[in-house]
Motif scaffolding. Structure first.
Motif, short mmCIF file in Angstrom:
data_model
loop_
_atom_site.label_atom_id
_atom_site.label_comp_id
_atom_site.label_asym_id
_atom_site.label_seq_id
_atom_site.Cartn_x
_atom_site.Cartn_y
_atom_site.Cartn_z
N VAL A 1 0.93 -1.18 -0.05
CA VAL A 1 0.16 0.06 0.04
C VAL A 1 0.60 1.34 -0.13
O VAL A 1 0.80 2.25 -1.04
N SER A 2 2.08 1.46 0.85
CA SER A 2 2.48 2.80 0.88
C SER A 2 3.31 2.88 -0.13
O SER A 2 3.63 4.04 -0.40
N SER A 3 4.00 1.86 -0.98
CA SER A 3 4.58 2.38 -1.93
C SER A 3 4.03 2.38 -3.51
O SER A 3 4.46 2.39 -4.45
N HIS A 4 2.66 2.30 -3.28
CA HIS A 4 1.81 2.54 -4.64
C HIS A 4 0.63 3.29 -4.55
O HIS A 4 0.27 3.83 -5.69
N ALA A 5 -0.04 3.23 -3.53
CA ALA A 5 -1.35 3.87 -3.34
C ALA A 5 -1.32 5.66 -3.49
O ALA A 5 -1.72 5.96 -2.59
N ASN A 6 -0.84 5.92 -4.43
CA ASN A 6 -0.37 7.59 -4.45
C ASN A 6 -1.74 8.67 -4.66
O ASN A 6 -1.58 9.87 -4.64
N ARG A 7 -2.91 7.79 -4.50
CA ARG A 7 -4.17 8.61 -4.67
C ARG A 7 -4.42 9.15 -2.99
O ARG A 7 -5.16 10.05 -2.94
N TYR A 8 -3.77 8.57 -2.27
CA TYR A 8 -3.67 9.14 -0.69
C TYR A 8 -2.35 9.58 -0.16
O TYR A 8 -1.49 9.15 -0.78
N LEU A 9 -2.50 10.48 0.52
CA LEU A 9 -1.31 10.99 1.42
C LEU A 9 -1.29 9.82 2.59
O LEU A 9 -2.34 9.55 3.19
N ILE A 10 0.07 9.27 2.46
CA ILE A 10 -0.05 8.13 3.31
C ILE A 10 0.81 8.37 4.77
O ILE A 10 1.88 8.79 4.32
N ILE A 11 0.46 8.35 5.63
CA ILE A 11 1.20 8.65 6.91
C ILE A 11 1.59 7.49 7.87
O ILE A 11 0.30 6.76 8.20
N HIS A 12 2.55 7.26 8.41
CA HIS A 12 2.94 6.26 9.14
C HIS A 12 2.35 6.61 10.86
O HIS A 12 2.90 7.34 11.46
N ALA A 13 0.79 6.30 10.56
CA ALA A 13 0.08 6.64 11.98
C ALA A 13 -0.83 5.46 12.16
O ALA A 13 -1.21 4.81 11.18
N ALA A 14 -1.36 5.60 13.44
CA ALA A 14 -2.65 4.71 13.69
C ALA A 14 -3.74 5.65 13.74
O ALA A 14 -3.56 6.72 13.73
N VAL A 15 -5.05 5.02 13.15
CA VAL A 15 -5.99 6.14 13.09
C VAL A 15 -7.31 5.18 13.98
O VAL A 15 -7.49 4.10 13.50
N VAL A 16 -7.89 5.64 14.68
CA VAL A 16 -9.21 5.14 15.48
C VAL A 16 -10.23 6.30 15.22
O VAL A 16 -9.93 7.61 14.97
N GLU A 17 -11.33 6.00 15.18
CA GLU A 17 -12.41 6.67 15.10
C GLU A 17 -13.56 6.52 16.15
O GLU A 17 -14.04 5.48 16.48
#
Lengths: 304, 358
Positions: free
Chosen positions: A108-124
């Motif tokens: 994901v992190s080296s291909h999916a450039n439609r997203y800004l990819i941050i090394h982070a956890a996300v909870v909602e």
């Protein structure tokens, strides 16, 4: 149908032969392997993930295999293959399942450039997302694991995907990676939690992965909007303390944790600025998980 | 294998792509990615306004690679501007080669092309000056081994690659387009003399259109770097299509190949571009290029080797002989690079002495 619809031997057989098409978040991974350790991990941690019976398309074609060299007789290894090519050096065979997890992150992190990819956890919670960027050793994964066992939904443990077009955060709920002491801490914190077998002596120490609550998996298409950017820091003996962080500082620190910030150029800058603009930013120090949970429960979403 | 791989059909007749099934798209993306042509595929579709018609899942992948390519172009421009600044004082004419040339000259071949190093060519008698100026501006030599230094400086057509200490970008400084030790010697003087200045960038030049094609052909069919074989053939295809509108391009191409001793590489380039990518080439040019045709035995062998080695290194484009073909062409490239005795010595050193030092 979910992975759990297959018996362990059926799953093993499918993995070995044609492979399985596994849906994680918005990505479809075609996974093929005959390594038992991987089948065990998949059966344990991916039981509730959708399995596509027959798929014409996969985002990532992935396999794990032992290199066929002399070594396999005394020190067997495992290779992660991306459509047949290894992006990384082999690891000891025992690390096959963690390697799958790291490899999927890489996909994901080296291909999916439609997203800004941050090394982070996300909870909602309630439609508002908290982003926890992670310098290593910050206790991000421990905190994230505790939060998702106390009512927060997991969007991702490693990769915050910010959609460049509208700033929405896209879920990618995959097993939460725990290291060293945090494995036992989480096991004690939530005795019902399912954690994979510990694998020691990896480049990150001893690692194990925690199964994601079912709710987070079934809601994997529900995006969320950023509300908080919180830099967690575990500090032995410290009381839970939230300290407001100037947005400019938060911006620079989160940019340091992004995979493709500079690759996206202006778009990356705009997505990052939008994210910070929409969020309240904090430094967060803690040592007791329950106190951290209380602090998070009291978070107020930003006024619009 | 009866039908050609999808990736070839894609570059031959992009219009047909809209009828592909999702499973075909899956395979096409994998072939294109392994050939380093995914971003190029995006360009081909975009130029024809076909992107909208691509199913959403594969289109997503094309957009991802497009983002990488856009950033790449920007980075190349920036890097070239820094190289130009570093060499400004020396007042040396800089000829950009390959990828960097396509980008700075705004050729269509640049669109969606990803590459790692920047290649430049300078007159041989200015090499020391150029190297010193680059070192002063942060580029450092990468090969410190005494043998490697000698290999490059005495036998090759370039300095050992230099890497910038802070940006980690790599520059290859050439003084010719083929090694000193090769059996053919395209005269660098002739290349320099015909080079074209770039209007917007003082001090920067690119090779003349014919020479650009010939260099690309020499690189692929003489120097034997086949890792990106199909990508390089797509370059040649794109250059030929673009330059074909220049009035004197076709008549001069074969003549220029004679002047530069590159008739054989040109023959192969035209042959395989038409065979593999269906590049339109005038009959007269094809006939004139036959001067570089090898004997029938070699021809038959090369057809078998190149039609395999120029395919993407993907299982769906390979047969039992693909690996062998690539290996034989690698051996051939080394054979063409140096006379036999030197080659034996070089291989001996690489096998038994350099490895021990690691």
């Amino acid at each position: 149908m979910n992975v759990s619809a297959l018996t362990f031997s059926e799953l093993g057989l499918r993995l070995k032969q044609a492979g399985i098409f596994l849906q994680t978040g918005s990505f479809i991974t075609h996974l093929q392997t005959s390594i038992p350790g991987v089948a065990e991990g998949v059966s344990l941690l991916y039981a509730d993930y959708p399995l596509l019976e027959q798929s014409d398309f996969a985002d990532f074609h992935v396999s794990l295999a032992s290199p066929r060299n002399l070594r396999r007789w005394f020190k067997p290894q495992v290779l992660f293959l991306f459509d047949g090519k290894p992006p990384f050096k082999p690891l000891p065979l025992d690390q096959a399942f963690p390697m799958l997890e790291w490899g999927l992150n890489w996909c994901v992190s080296s291909h999916a450039n439609r997203y800004l990819i941050i090394h982070a956890a996300v909870v909602e919670k309630g439609g508002y997302a908290a982003i926890l960027p992670a310098p290593p050793g910050s206790g991000k994964s421990t905190l994230c694991a505790a939060l998702v066992n106390r009512g927060w939904r997991l969007l991702s443990d490693e990769l915050a995907l910010v959609r460049v077009s509208d700033g929405q955060i896209i879920p990618l709920p995959r097993p939460v990676s725990l290291k060293n002491e945090s494995i036992d801490i989480i096991q004690q914190y939530e005795p019902d939690v399912i954690i994979s077998r510990k694998v020691s002596d990896t480049m990150k120490g001893t690692v194990a992965h925690m199964k994601v609550p079912t709710d987070s998996i079934t809601r994997a298409t529900e995006t969320a909007r950023a509300a908080w950017v919180i830099f967690p820091k575990y500090q032995a003996g410290a009381g839970a303390r939230l300290e407001a962080l100037p947005q400019a500082r938060a911006f620079m620190r989160i940019a340091d944790n992004a995979f493709n910030y500079s690759l996206l150029g202006v778009k990356g800058f705009e997505a990052m600025a939008g994210l910070i603009d929409a969020s309240l930013c904090y430094d967060f120090t803690y040592s007791v998980l329950d106190e951290a949970i209380e602090t998070f429960a009291a978070l107020k979403p930003p006024a619009i | 294998m009866n039908l050609p791989p999808l990736v070839l059909q894609a570059f031959r007749q992009p219009d047909l792509l809209i009828s592909l099934s999702l499973a075909d798209w899956d395979l096409l993306l994998r072939q294109a990615r392994s050939a380093n042509l995914l971003a190029r595929l995006h360009v081909v579709l975009d130029e024809r306004g076909l992107l909208e018609k691509v199913p959403q899942q594969p289109r997503e992948h094309l957009e991802w690679s497009h983002a990488t390519a856009e950033r790449h172009t920007q980075a190349v421009r920036w890097e070239v501007s820094l190289i130009r600044k570093a060499l400004a004082k020396a007042g040396v004419p800089i000829i950009l080669l390959k990828g960097a040339a396509y980008v700075m000259a705004k050729l269509p071949s640049a669109r969606g092309r990803l590459f790692t190093d920047i290649d430049i060519m300078v007159p041989k008698d200015r090499l020391n000056e150029v190297e010193a100026a680059l070192m002063l501006h942060g580029w450092a030599a990468t090969h410190h081994d005494a043998y490697d230094q000698r290999y490059y400086r005495t036998w090759m057509h370039e300095l050992p690659p230099m890497r910038h200490v802070r940006r980690s970008t790599v520059i290859d400084v050439h003084h010719a387009i083929l090694p000193e030790t090769a059996s053919i010697h395209p005269d660098p003087e002739k290349l320099l003399a015909a080079a074209c200045a770039l209007e917007e960038y003082e001090g920067l030049k690119v090779l003349a259109p014919t020479d650009m094609v010939l260099h690309s052909a020499a690189h692929l069919f003489h120097d034997g770097e086949l890792e990106n074989g199909l990508r390089d053939l797509v370059d040649i295809d794109s250059l030929l299509r673009y330059f074909s509108t220049l009035p004197m391009f076709w008549p001069e191409l074969a003549e220029r190949a004679v002047e530069l001793e590159l008739t054989r590489p040109l023959f192969y380039a035209l042959r395989y571009a038409t065979k593999i990518l269906h590049t339109p080439i005038p009959r007269d040019t094809m006939d004139a290029a036959r001067i570089g045709r090898p004997n029938p035995f070699t021809m038959a062998l090369m057809d078998r080797l190149f039609t395999r080695a120029l395919m993407p290194a993907h299982p769906s484009c390979s047969d039992a002989f693909s690996g062998g073909a690539r290996w034989l062409l690698y051996v051939r490239a080394n054979w063409l690079r140096m006379p036999p005795f030197l080659l034996a010595r070089h291989l001996f050193h690489k096998a038994f002495i350099s490895t021990r030092a690691d």
